[in-house]
Design a protein around this motif. Structure first.
Motif, mmCIF file in Angstrom:
data_model
loop_
_atom_site.group_PDB
_atom_site.id
_atom_site.type_symbol
_atom_site.label_atom_id
_atom_site.label_comp_id
_atom_site.label_asym_id
_atom_site.label_seq_id
_atom_site.Cartn_x
_atom_site.Cartn_y
_atom_site.Cartn_z
ATOM 1 N N TRP A 87 0.826 -1.214 0.000
ATOM 2 C CA TRP A 87 0.000 0.000 0.000
ATOM 3 C C TRP A 87 0.859 1.263 0.000
ATOM 4 C CZ3 TRP A 87 -2.857 -2.429 4.709
ATOM 5 C CH2 TRP A 87 -3.634 -3.493 4.256
ATOM 6 N N PRO A 88 0.506 2.262 -0.808
ATOM 7 C CA PRO A 88 -0.770 2.427 -1.508
ATOM 8 C C PRO A 88 -0.904 1.637 -2.808
ATOM 9 C CG PRO A 88 0.639 4.268 -2.018
ATOM 10 C CD PRO A 88 1.384 3.436 -1.006
ATOM 11 N N LEU A 89 0.123 0.883 -3.225
ATOM 12 C CA LEU A 89 0.018 0.104 -4.450
ATOM 13 C C LEU A 89 -0.943 -1.064 -4.260
ATOM 14 C CD1 LEU A 89 3.757 -0.086 -5.580
ATOM 15 C CD2 LEU A 89 2.103 1.771 -5.871
ATOM 16 N N ARG A 90 -1.592 -1.444 -5.326
ATOM 17 C CA ARG A 90 -2.595 -2.500 -5.278
ATOM 18 C C ARG A 90 -1.961 -3.876 -5.538
ATOM 19 N NH1 ARG A 90 -7.987 -2.522 -9.205
ATOM 20 N NH2 ARG A 90 -8.702 -4.651 -8.722
ATOM 21 N N ALA A 91 -2.391 -4.873 -4.754
ATOM 22 C CA ALA A 91 -2.021 -6.281 -4.938
ATOM 23 C C ALA A 91 -0.520 -6.490 -4.753
ATOM 24 C CB ALA A 91 -2.533 -6.795 -6.275
ATOM 25 N N GLY A 92 0.040 -7.541 -5.392
ATOM 26 C CA GLY A 92 1.442 -7.867 -5.166
ATOM 27 C C GLY A 92 1.964 -8.816 -6.212
ATOM 28 N N LYS A 93 3.017 -9.534 -5.873
ATOM 29 C CA LYS A 93 3.697 -10.439 -6.792
ATOM 30 C C LYS A 93 2.709 -11.304 -7.575
ATOM 31 C CE LYS A 93 6.875 -14.389 -6.840
ATOM 32 N NZ LYS A 93 7.749 -15.277 -6.035
ATOM 33 N N GLY A 94 2.942 -11.409 -8.875
ATOM 34 C CA GLY A 94 2.078 -12.217 -9.723
ATOM 35 C C GLY A 94 0.947 -11.447 -10.359
ATOM 36 N N SER A 95 0.684 -10.242 -9.863
ATOM 37 C CA SER A 95 -0.374 -9.399 -10.405
ATOM 38 C C SER A 95 0.232 -8.314 -11.284
ATOM 39 C CB SER A 95 -1.152 -8.750 -9.257
ATOM 40 O OG SER A 95 -1.924 -7.662 -9.711
ATOM 41 N N PHE A 96 -0.547 -7.828 -12.245
ATOM 42 C CA PHE A 96 -0.071 -6.730 -13.086
ATOM 43 C C PHE A 96 -0.645 -5.385 -12.655
ATOM 44 C CE2 PHE A 96 1.099 -10.421 -15.395
ATOM 45 C CZ PHE A 96 2.306 -10.081 -15.976
ATOM 46 N N TYR A 97 -1.245 -5.357 -11.455
ATOM 47 C CA TYR A 97 -1.467 -4.076 -10.804
ATOM 48 C C TYR A 97 -0.122 -3.588 -10.264
ATOM 49 C CZ TYR A 97 -6.396 -5.311 -11.240
ATOM 50 O OH TYR A 97 -7.626 -5.667 -11.737
ATOM 51 N N GLU A 98 -0.085 -2.356 -9.784
ATOM 52 C CA GLU A 98 1.194 -1.734 -9.440
ATOM 53 C C GLU A 98 1.983 -2.501 -8.392
ATOM 54 O OE1 GLU A 98 2.517 1.657 -10.844
ATOM 55 O OE2 GLU A 98 1.400 0.370 -12.245
ATOM 56 N N GLY A 129 2.477 -5.504 -8.102
ATOM 57 C CA GLY A 129 3.177 -6.654 -8.653
ATOM 58 C C GLY A 129 4.340 -6.313 -9.549
ATOM 59 N N ILE A 130 4.331 -5.109 -10.141
ATOM 60 C CA ILE A 130 5.353 -4.792 -11.154
ATOM 61 C C ILE A 130 6.162 -3.526 -10.867
ATOM 62 C CG2 ILE A 130 4.282 -6.033 -13.065
ATOM 63 C CD1 ILE A 130 2.983 -3.428 -13.963
ATOM 64 N N ARG A 131 5.716 -2.657 -9.965
ATOM 65 C CA ARG A 131 6.543 -1.489 -9.632
ATOM 66 C C ARG A 131 7.584 -1.907 -8.607
ATOM 67 N NH1 ARG A 131 5.076 4.842 -8.627
ATOM 68 N NH2 ARG A 131 3.585 4.426 -10.302
ATOM 69 N N VAL A 132 8.846 -1.558 -8.867
ATOM 70 C CA VAL A 132 9.953 -2.057 -8.052
ATOM 71 C C VAL A 132 10.920 -0.930 -7.700
ATOM 72 C CG1 VAL A 132 9.858 -4.405 -8.988
ATOM 73 C CG2 VAL A 132 11.257 -2.675 -10.148
ATOM 74 N N PRO A 133 11.696 -1.101 -6.633
ATOM 75 C CA PRO A 133 12.766 -0.147 -6.346
ATOM 76 C C PRO A 133 13.837 -0.190 -7.440
ATOM 77 C CG PRO A 133 12.314 -1.574 -4.451
ATOM 78 C CD PRO A 133 11.607 -2.156 -5.623
ATOM 79 N N LEU A 134 14.428 0.955 -7.730
ATOM 80 C CA LEU A 134 15.568 1.015 -8.641
ATOM 81 C C LEU A 134 16.459 2.181 -8.247
ATOM 82 C CD1 LEU A 134 17.143 0.131 -11.164
ATOM 83 C CD2 LEU A 134 15.658 1.613 -12.528
ATOM 84 N N ILE A 135 17.740 1.864 -8.018
ATOM 85 C CA ILE A 135 18.751 2.862 -7.660
ATOM 86 C C ILE A 135 19.960 2.640 -8.557
ATOM 87 C CG2 ILE A 135 20.229 3.798 -5.832
ATOM 88 C CD1 ILE A 135 18.291 2.318 -3.827
ATOM 89 N N ILE A 136 20.509 3.719 -9.087
ATOM 90 C CA ILE A 136 21.772 3.669 -9.810
ATOM 91 C C ILE A 136 22.733 4.643 -9.138
ATOM 92 C CG2 ILE A 136 22.948 4.149 -12.002
ATOM 93 C CD1 ILE A 136 20.445 3.249 -13.450
ATOM 94 N N TYR A 137 23.955 4.172 -8.861
ATOM 95 C CA TYR A 137 24.900 5.013 -8.128
ATOM 96 C C TYR A 137 26.320 4.816 -8.626
ATOM 97 C CZ TYR A 137 27.819 6.718 -4.280
ATOM 98 O OH TYR A 137 28.768 7.377 -3.529
ATOM 99 N N GLN A 138 26.975 5.921 -8.896
ATOM 100 C CA GLN A 138 28.426 5.967 -9.082
ATOM 101 C C GLN A 138 28.911 7.275 -8.476
ATOM 102 O OE1 GLN A 138 29.927 6.048 -13.106
ATOM 103 N NE2 GLN A 138 32.008 5.529 -12.496
ATOM 104 N N PRO A 139 29.887 7.224 -7.582
ATOM 105 C CA PRO A 139 30.354 8.459 -6.946
ATOM 106 C C PRO A 139 30.773 9.511 -7.963
ATOM 107 C CG PRO A 139 31.303 6.535 -5.866
ATOM 108 C CD PRO A 139 30.601 6.033 -7.095
ATOM 109 N N HIS A 140 30.355 10.737 -7.708
ATOM 110 C CA HIS A 140 30.719 11.911 -8.506
ATOM 111 C C HIS A 140 30.110 11.902 -9.906
ATOM 112 C CE1 HIS A 140 33.530 12.173 -5.229
ATOM 113 N NE2 HIS A 140 34.216 11.123 -5.670
#
Length: 471
Positions: A289-300, A302-313
């Motif tokens: 929550w607030p996203l609907r449902a979870g793994k296996g579903s195509f609601y948010e 189930g498919i919205r995920v964390p993403l971080i990209i990092y390189q110093p400077h």
């Protein structure tokens, strides 16, 4: 204890030969892919119960993508999409195991066949990097073929076709990982192995490390002292499982271990770190929550995920909040980072304009698509289907508008995520022009990718007598 490195093709760990003289100037790449960790399971992104200080610090240091998506809603297809840069119709992995999961009497349509492994000859990220002179390492869960060593990996630790561990406590019953002392915890062991690889790497060549720890997938197991810590902690309505919380903390501390090894290696400035997860959290364990449902579903959820990209400077201290991106974008982005010019086919696109710009406008957003011609059992109240997390669907996301096409009955769902992140209001009846626009784009995409969508009826089907959920 002897370290169980699985060396592929007879290559010595430090004896790989660069394919071009300038390879040592290429960036190292560490791709961290956590299993089943949901979008709100970070303490810096919603959870008041789980503790993830190391990932939180990485999020603070790096570039955080608020609207990042997996290529699928469960593990094998998601990983296949990320490692090939291509959507499910291109590689044919749509789900884990059988495509007709769930009771046959409840499935109205016959599922399309599902590949359980990537086909031979398809482009895979570590293969391409290896050809360019990279040392390539894998630690943890592979899940897309039987052997990572056949896919460009030089050193494989614990990776095979298994989608989850038999147990988190030694003995592990993993043919690609020798057992540690009785009671050793798998997540700690894999974190130690990844850190050791970074410490011993041949610094005259760039390296690629795919750290895909099995955590936090089931079975839910964790050290007892940590479980007890969370039994004493105040839970929330969404997050309340002390065993899962303990497993999350162990996962986080080992991500921290890997990050520390990079920092202490002397190569941090030339190392790009990518952190993500393969799909949403398991609904019965951790609500998103607030996203609907979870793994296996195509609601948010189930498919919205964390993403971080990092390189110093270079890639740091920034949030991308308005632009939707996909894990399929990572492969072409890495190609631009490395300057590799292999002629490859991508459904994703390089994120470099977005990473280097001051705002989102430098990156021309495009629709994102999903296709799932199968069934996945285990519904819940938020999928409004107590029998299946998803039935056969195709999905398009464009400019905060998300359309879901349901193949069983032809029903269209339309949500405006900017005003309704929880997907509670289906506005398809109120927005016929938007439905027409998105459905046309979706139909054209299915034709371009040869997405299988002409279903036959299941002769065993009987109308479900199960309850229907309510939002």
């Amino acid at each position: 204890m002897k370290t169980p490195y699985f060396l592929c093709c007879g290559l010595a760990f430090t004896g790989l030969i660069p394919l071009h003289a300038q390879s040592h100037q290429l960036p190292n790449i560490v791709l961290i892919n956590i299993d089943d960790l949901g979008w709100t399971d970070l303490s810096s992104n919603g959870s008041k119960y789980y503790e993830t200080p190391h990932i939180d610090q990485l999020k603070k240091q790096g570039i955080w993508f608020q609207k990042a998506y997996a290529g699928a809603s469960n593990s094998a297809p998601s990983r296949a999409c990320m490692l090939t840069g291509m959507n499910t119709p291109r590689h044919g992995i749509y789900t884990v195991g059988n495509p007709d999961r769930g009771k046959k009497e409840l499935r109205k349509l016959i599922s399309y066949p599902n590949r359980e492994e990537l086909p031979e000859g398809i482009q895979i990220l570590p293969q391409v990097l290896k050809r360019a002179g990279y040392q390539t390492f894998h630690v943890g869960k592979w899940h897309v073929t039987q052997d990572p060593c056949d896919c460009g990996i030089d050193v494989n630790i614990a990776g095979n076709h298994a989608g989850n561990p038999s147990t988190y406590f030694a003995p592990y019953q993993n043919k690609n990982l020798s057992d540690g002392p009785q009671g050793e915890f798998l997540t700690d062991r894999l974190g130690n192995e990844a850190a050791r690889l970074i410490q011993k790497v041949n610094k005259s060549q760039p390296f690629f490390l795919y750290y895909a720890t099995y955590a936090v997938h089931t079975p839910l197991q964790a050290p007892e002292e940590l479980i007890e810590k969370y039994r004493r902690k105040q839970p929330t309505t969404a997050h309340s499982n002390p065993v899962y919380a303990a497993l999350v903390e162990v996962m986080d501390r080992n991500v921290g271990k890997v990050l520390r090894a990079i920092s202490e290696s002397g190569q941090a400035d030339n190392t790009i770190i990518i952190f993500t997860t393969d799909n949403g959290g398991v609904y019965d364990i951790s609500k998103q929550w607030p996203l609907r449902a979870g793994k296996g579903s195509f609601y948010e959820g189930g498919i919205r995920v964390p993403l971080i990209i990092y390189q110093p400077h270079r890639f740091e201290h920034k949030k991308i909040t308005e632009t939707a991106v996909s894990q399929m974008d990572l492969f072409p982005t890495i190609m631009e980072w490395t300057g590799i010019s292999d002629s490859l086919q991508f459904d994703g696109k390089s994120l470099m304009p977005l990473l280097e710009s001051e705002n989102d406008s430098a990156f021309k957003e495009r629709p994102l698509y999903w296709h799932f011609p199968a069934y996945l059992e285990g519904g819940n109240v938020e999928t409004v289907d107590m029998d299946f997390r998803t039935r056969p669907v195709s999905v398009i996301l464009k400019d905060d508008w998300k359309l879901i096409e349901n193949y069983e009955d032809g029903r269209i769902e339309l949500y405006h995520l900017k005003t309704d992140l929880g997907e509670k209001q289906d506005v398809s009846q109120n927005c016929p022009q938007k439905v027409k626009e998105l459905k046309t784009l979706l139909d054209n995409w299915k034709k371009r990718t040869n997405a299988p969508c002409h279903f036959k009826k299941n002769p065993y089907y009987q109308p479900s007598q199960g309850r229907q959920g309510e939002l």
